[in-house]
Design a protein around this motif. Structure first.
Motif, PDB file in Angstrom:
ATOM      1  N   VAL A   8       6.082 -15.133  16.425  1.00  0.00           N
ATOM      2  CA  VAL A   8       6.314 -14.404  15.295  1.00  0.00           C
ATOM      3  C   VAL A   8       5.566 -15.133  13.907  1.00  0.00           C
ATOM      4  O   VAL A   8       6.014 -16.324  13.931  1.00  0.00           O
ATOM      5  CB  VAL A   8       7.985 -14.378  14.794  1.00  0.00           C
ATOM      6  N   THR A   9       4.654 -14.570  13.307  1.00  0.00           N
ATOM      7  CA  THR A   9       3.973 -15.146  12.319  1.00  0.00           C
ATOM      8  C   THR A   9       3.709 -14.109  11.198  1.00  0.00           C
ATOM      9  O   THR A   9       3.964 -13.075  11.413  1.00  0.00           O
ATOM     10  CB  THR A   9       2.346 -15.310  12.850  1.00  0.00           C
ATOM     11  N   ARG A  10       3.399 -14.915  10.106  1.00  0.00           N
ATOM     12  CA  ARG A  10       3.335 -13.807   8.803  1.00  0.00           C
ATOM     13  C   ARG A  10       2.293 -12.786   9.089  1.00  0.00           C
ATOM     14  O   ARG A  10       2.595 -11.859   8.776  1.00  0.00           O
ATOM     15  CB  ARG A  10       2.922 -14.864   7.763  1.00  0.00           C
ATOM     16  N   TRP A  11       1.326 -13.325   9.883  1.00  0.00           N
ATOM     17  CA  TRP A  11       0.006 -12.394   9.984  1.00  0.00           C
ATOM     18  C   TRP A  11       0.352 -11.349  11.117  1.00  0.00           C
ATOM     19  O   TRP A  11      -0.329 -10.233  11.294  1.00  0.00           O
ATOM     20  CB  TRP A  11      -1.320 -13.117  10.190  1.00  0.00           C
ATOM     21  N   HIS A  12       1.096 -11.695  12.011  1.00  0.00           N
ATOM     22  CA  HIS A  12       1.194 -11.068  13.275  1.00  0.00           C
ATOM     23  C   HIS A  12       2.426  -9.946  12.937  1.00  0.00           C
ATOM     24  O   HIS A  12       2.285  -8.819  13.729  1.00  0.00           O
ATOM     25  CB  HIS A  12       1.407 -11.809  14.624  1.00  0.00           C
ATOM     26  N   ASP A  13       3.681 -10.468  12.438  1.00  0.00           N
ATOM     27  CA  ASP A  13       4.837  -9.449  12.419  1.00  0.00           C
ATOM     28  C   ASP A  13       4.867  -8.001  11.865  1.00  0.00           C
ATOM     29  O   ASP A  13       5.432  -6.965  12.053  1.00  0.00           O
ATOM     30  CB  ASP A  13       5.875 -10.410  12.099  1.00  0.00           C
ATOM     31  N   GLY A  14       3.842  -8.139  10.583  1.00  0.00           N
ATOM     32  CA  GLY A  14       3.573  -6.969   9.842  1.00  0.00           C
ATOM     33  C   GLY A  14       4.511  -6.824   8.686  1.00  0.00           C
ATOM     34  O   GLY A  14       4.833  -5.671   8.147  1.00  0.00           O
ATOM     35  N   THR A  15       5.561  -7.726   8.616  1.00  0.00           N
ATOM     36  CA  THR A  15       6.609  -7.660   7.432  1.00  0.00           C
ATOM     37  C   THR A  15       6.014  -8.264   5.994  1.00  0.00           C
ATOM     38  O   THR A  15       6.648  -7.853   5.151  1.00  0.00           O
ATOM     39  CB  THR A  15       7.919  -8.435   7.994  1.00  0.00           C
ATOM     40  N   THR A  16       5.247  -9.045   6.223  1.00  0.00           N
ATOM     41  CA  THR A  16       4.597  -9.547   4.981  1.00  0.00           C
ATOM     42  C   THR A  16       3.208  -8.494   4.492  1.00  0.00           C
ATOM     43  O   THR A  16       2.541  -8.149   5.461  1.00  0.00           O
ATOM     44  CB  THR A  16       3.921 -10.912   5.371  1.00  0.00           C
ATOM     45  N   PRO A  17       3.579  -8.458   3.168  1.00  0.00           N
ATOM     46  CA  PRO A  17       2.379  -7.214   2.791  1.00  0.00           C
ATOM     47  C   PRO A  17       0.891  -8.087   2.754  1.00  0.00           C
ATOM     48  O   PRO A  17       0.947  -9.323   2.715  1.00  0.00           O
ATOM     49  CB  PRO A  17       2.880  -7.173   1.149  1.00  0.00           C
ATOM     50  N   PRO A  23      -6.922 -14.996   3.199  1.00  0.00           N
ATOM     51  CA  PRO A  23      -7.993 -13.998   3.813  1.00  0.00           C
ATOM     52  C   PRO A  23      -8.207 -14.398   5.441  1.00  0.00           C
ATOM     53  O   PRO A  23      -8.238 -13.193   6.142  1.00  0.00           O
ATOM     54  CB  PRO A  23      -9.288 -14.680   3.297  1.00  0.00           C
ATOM     55  N   SER A  24      -7.942 -15.438   5.900  1.00  0.00           N
ATOM     56  CA  SER A  24      -7.859 -15.573   7.459  1.00  0.00           C
ATOM     57  C   SER A  24      -6.698 -14.956   8.094  1.00  0.00           C
ATOM     58  O   SER A  24      -6.929 -14.496   9.248  1.00  0.00           O
ATOM     59  CB  SER A  24      -7.916 -17.042   8.063  1.00  0.00           C
ATOM     60  N   GLU A  25      -5.394 -14.726   7.421  1.00  0.00           N
ATOM     61  CA  GLU A  25      -4.213 -14.034   7.841  1.00  0.00           C
ATOM     62  C   GLU A  25      -4.552 -12.469   7.964  1.00  0.00           C
ATOM     63  O   GLU A  25      -4.216 -11.953   8.814  1.00  0.00           O
ATOM     64  CB  GLU A  25      -3.156 -14.470   7.108  1.00  0.00           C
ATOM     65  N   GLN A  26      -5.149 -12.140   6.976  1.00  0.00           N
ATOM     66  CA  GLN A  26      -5.662 -10.615   6.619  1.00  0.00           C
ATOM     67  C   GLN A  26      -6.506 -10.356   7.951  1.00  0.00           C
ATOM     68  O   GLN A  26      -6.357  -9.236   8.675  1.00  0.00           O
ATOM     69  CB  GLN A  26      -6.364 -10.391   5.579  1.00  0.00           C
ATOM     70  N   LEU A  27      -7.319 -11.228   7.985  1.00  0.00           N
ATOM     71  CA  LEU A  27      -8.499 -10.929   9.337  1.00  0.00           C
ATOM     72  C   LEU A  27      -7.857 -10.867  10.444  1.00  0.00           C
ATOM     73  O   LEU A  27      -7.971 -10.191  11.541  1.00  0.00           O
ATOM     74  CB  LEU A  27      -9.613 -11.801   9.262  1.00  0.00           C
ATOM     75  N   ALA A  28      -6.788 -12.039  10.870  1.00  0.00           N
ATOM     76  CA  ALA A  28      -6.193 -11.925  12.158  1.00  0.00           C
ATOM     77  C   ALA A  28      -5.275 -10.720  12.376  1.00  0.00           C
ATOM     78  O   ALA A  28      -5.196 -10.300  13.395  1.00  0.00           O
ATOM     79  CB  ALA A  28      -5.393 -13.341  12.104  1.00  0.00           C
ATOM     80  N   HIS A  29      -4.582 -10.517  11.096  1.00  0.00           N
ATOM     81  CA  HIS A  29      -3.895  -9.066  11.379  1.00  0.00           C
ATOM     82  C   HIS A  29      -4.519  -8.032  11.527  1.00  0.00           C
ATOM     83  O   HIS A  29      -4.269  -7.192  12.647  1.00  0.00           O
ATOM     84  CB  HIS A  29      -3.019  -9.017   9.990  1.00  0.00           C
ATOM     85  N   GLN A  30      -5.883  -7.816  10.986  1.00  0.00           N
ATOM     86  CA  GLN A  30      -6.749  -6.593  11.394  1.00  0.00           C
ATOM     87  C   GLN A  30      -7.230  -6.746  12.728  1.00  0.00           C
ATOM     88  O   GLN A  30      -7.241  -5.603  13.568  1.00  0.00           O
ATOM     89  CB  GLN A  30      -7.751  -6.630  10.454  1.00  0.00           C
ATOM     90  N   ILE A  31      -7.562  -7.680  13.302  1.00  0.00           N
ATOM     91  CA  ILE A  31      -8.078  -8.015  14.820  1.00  0.00           C
ATOM     92  C   ILE A  31      -6.969  -7.665  15.772  1.00  0.00           C
ATOM     93  O   ILE A  31      -6.994  -6.868  16.719  1.00  0.00           O
ATOM     94  CB  ILE A  31      -8.611  -9.247  14.988  1.00  0.00           C
ATOM     95  N   VAL A  32      -5.760  -8.013  15.364  1.00  0.00           N
ATOM     96  CA  VAL A  32      -4.605  -7.829  16.404  1.00  0.00           C
ATOM     97  C   VAL A  32      -4.384  -6.478  16.215  1.00  0.00           C
ATOM     98  O   VAL A  32      -3.775  -5.993  17.483  1.00  0.00           O
ATOM     99  CB  VAL A  32      -3.503  -8.834  16.189  1.00  0.00           C
TER     100      VAL A  32
END
Length: 85
Positions: A8-17, A23-32
Motif C-alpha cells: 500500500v503506497t500513496r502512488w499505488h492505492d489511488g486514495t491520494t489525489p 512527479p515520480s509518484e504520478q508517473l508510477a501511478h500512471q504506469i501501474v
C-alpha cells in the motif's frame, strides 16, 4: 501457498489525489494503472535508495523504455543504476 500482499503506497492505492503526488509518484501511478503487470518493476524503482531527482529520472527512463523492447532501461535495475550515475 502464501499469497503475497500488494504494498500500500500513496502512488499505488489511488486514495491520494494525483496533484498531491510527486512527479515520480504520478508517473508510477500512471504506469501501474496502464500496465498492472509492471507493478513489481515500478515498486523496485520507487523503493530504491534514490533522492527525488534520481527517482524521477529512473521512472522517466523506465516509462520511456516501454515503447522500445530493446531499450536497456526496461530493466528497472538498469534505470536505477543509470539514475545513480
Amino acid at each position: 501457498m502464501v499469497k503475497r500482499k500488494k504494498p500500500v503506497t500513496r502512488w499505488h492505492d489511488g486514495t491520494t489525489p494525483l496533484e498531491d503526488l510527486t512527479p515520480s509518484e504520478q508517473l508510477a501511478h500512471q504506469i501501474v494503472s496502464d500496465f498492472g503487470d509492471l507493478a513489481p518493476s515500478v515498486e523496485r524503482i520507487m523503493e530504491a535508495e534514490l533522492d527525488d531527482a534520481a527517482r524521477e529520472q529512473a521512472m522517466t527512463a523506465f516509462s520511456e523504455s516501454l515503447g522500445n523492447p530493446d531499450d536497456p532501461n526496461r530493466d528497472p535495475r538498469v534505470a536505477i543504476a543509470n539514475a545513480q550515475s
